[in-house]
Design a protein around this motif. Structure first.
Motif, PDB file in Angstrom:
ATOM      1  N   UNK A   1      -5.625 -11.157 -24.946  1.00 58.87           N
ATOM      2  CA  UNK A   1      -5.746  -9.859 -25.690  1.00 58.87           C
ATOM      3  C   UNK A   1      -5.716  -9.568 -27.026  1.00 58.87           C
ATOM      4  N   UNK A   2      -4.749 -10.637 -27.778  1.00 56.26           N
ATOM      5  CA  UNK A   2      -4.574 -10.634 -29.207  1.00 56.26           C
ATOM      6  C   UNK A   2      -5.708 -11.328 -29.815  1.00 56.26           C
TER       7      UNK A   2
ATOM      8  N   UNK B   1      -6.900   3.872 -33.623  1.00 61.44           N
ATOM      9  CA  UNK B   1      -7.489   4.572 -32.473  1.00 61.44           C
ATOM     10  C   UNK B   1      -7.543   3.612 -31.193  1.00 61.44           C
ATOM     11  N   UNK B   2      -7.564   2.230 -31.360  1.00 61.11           N
ATOM     12  CA  UNK B   2      -7.868   1.277 -30.386  1.00 61.11           C
ATOM     13  C   UNK B   2      -6.401   0.957 -29.670  1.00 61.11           C
ATOM     14  N   UNK B   3      -6.565   0.950 -28.298  1.00 63.14           N
ATOM     15  CA  UNK B   3      -5.423   0.673 -27.339  1.00 63.14           C
ATOM     16  C   UNK B   3      -5.585  -0.313 -26.561  1.00 63.14           C
ATOM     17  N   UNK B   4      -4.569  -1.130 -26.305  1.00 62.47           N
ATOM     18  CA  UNK B   4      -4.841  -2.291 -25.315  1.00 62.47           C
ATOM     19  C   UNK B   4      -3.662  -2.454 -24.428  1.00 62.47           C
TER      20      UNK B   4
ATOM     21  N   UNK C   1      -3.489 -11.093 -15.083  1.00 60.52           N
ATOM     22  CA  UNK C   1      -4.942 -11.544 -15.018  1.00 60.52           C
ATOM     23  C   UNK C   1      -5.921 -10.565 -15.448  1.00 60.52           C
ATOM     24  N   UNK C   2      -5.207  -9.374 -16.069  1.00 57.78           N
ATOM     25  CA  UNK C   2      -6.449  -8.427 -16.599  1.00 57.78           C
ATOM     26  C   UNK C   2      -5.851  -7.948 -18.127  1.00 57.78           C
ATOM     27  N   UNK C   3      -7.002  -7.888 -18.963  1.00 58.96           N
ATOM     28  CA  UNK C   3      -6.797  -7.288 -20.142  1.00 58.96           C
ATOM     29  C   UNK C   3      -7.775  -6.062 -20.167  1.00 58.96           C
ATOM     30  N   UNK C   4      -7.057  -4.991 -20.768  1.00 55.74           N
ATOM     31  CA  UNK C   4      -8.028  -3.903 -21.081  1.00 55.74           C
ATOM     32  C   UNK C   4      -7.847  -3.326 -22.485  1.00 55.74           C
TER      33      UNK C   4
END
Length: 137
Positions: free
Chosen positions: A72-73, A89-92, A97-100
């Motif tokens: 993610x980073x 405005x970007x959200x993570x 096992x999953x990065x959104x």
């Protein structure tokens, strides 16, 4: 008193007595409806602007913390190299096992289709810099 009753007509009686006026009114309404239907704006595919996108990375078998650090980073850092992306405005989200990552673009961007194409190819190219276990972006 009876004369007064005979002089007053109900709405139904009036419409039956003056049916030519009713036929004229209904004909005008039908004609107006047909005219409106013929001249209505019929754009089957209206133009709209896509200002948001989602980047999803799948890396099975890792914890949420490992996903955050390893995928993610670095992916966020890469995404923020594009000046068109609104950083605030970007959200993570990172899960096992999953990065959104939800990406939003600046409003003044003119060629959004070109940007999304460039962005998609860039993210796919960045996949090679992520760990080998990352299945898909």
């Amino acid at each position: 008193m009876e004369e007064n009753k005979e002089n007053k007509m109900s709405l139904q009686e009036w419409s039956m007595h003056y049916r030519q006026i009713i036929i004229l009114l209904v004909s005008c309404l039908v004609a107006l409806g047909i005219y409106g239907l013929a001249n209505i704006n019929k754009n089957e595919f209206p133009d709209f602007t896509i200002r948001q996108g989602i980047v999803v990375a799948v890396y099975p078998g890792v914890t949420a913390q490992e996903m955050e650090e390893q995928v993610t980073k670095p992916l966020e850092k890469y995404i923020f190299t594009y000046r068109e992306v609104k950083k605030e405005e970007t959200i993570s989200y990172s899960k096992e096992g999953l990065s959104i990552i939800q990406v939003e673009l600046n409003d003044e961007l003119t060629d959004k289709d070109g940007f999304w194409s460039k962005f998609k190819h860039g993210v796919q190219g960045f996949k090679s810099q992520l760990p080998d276990g990352v299945l898909a972006i």
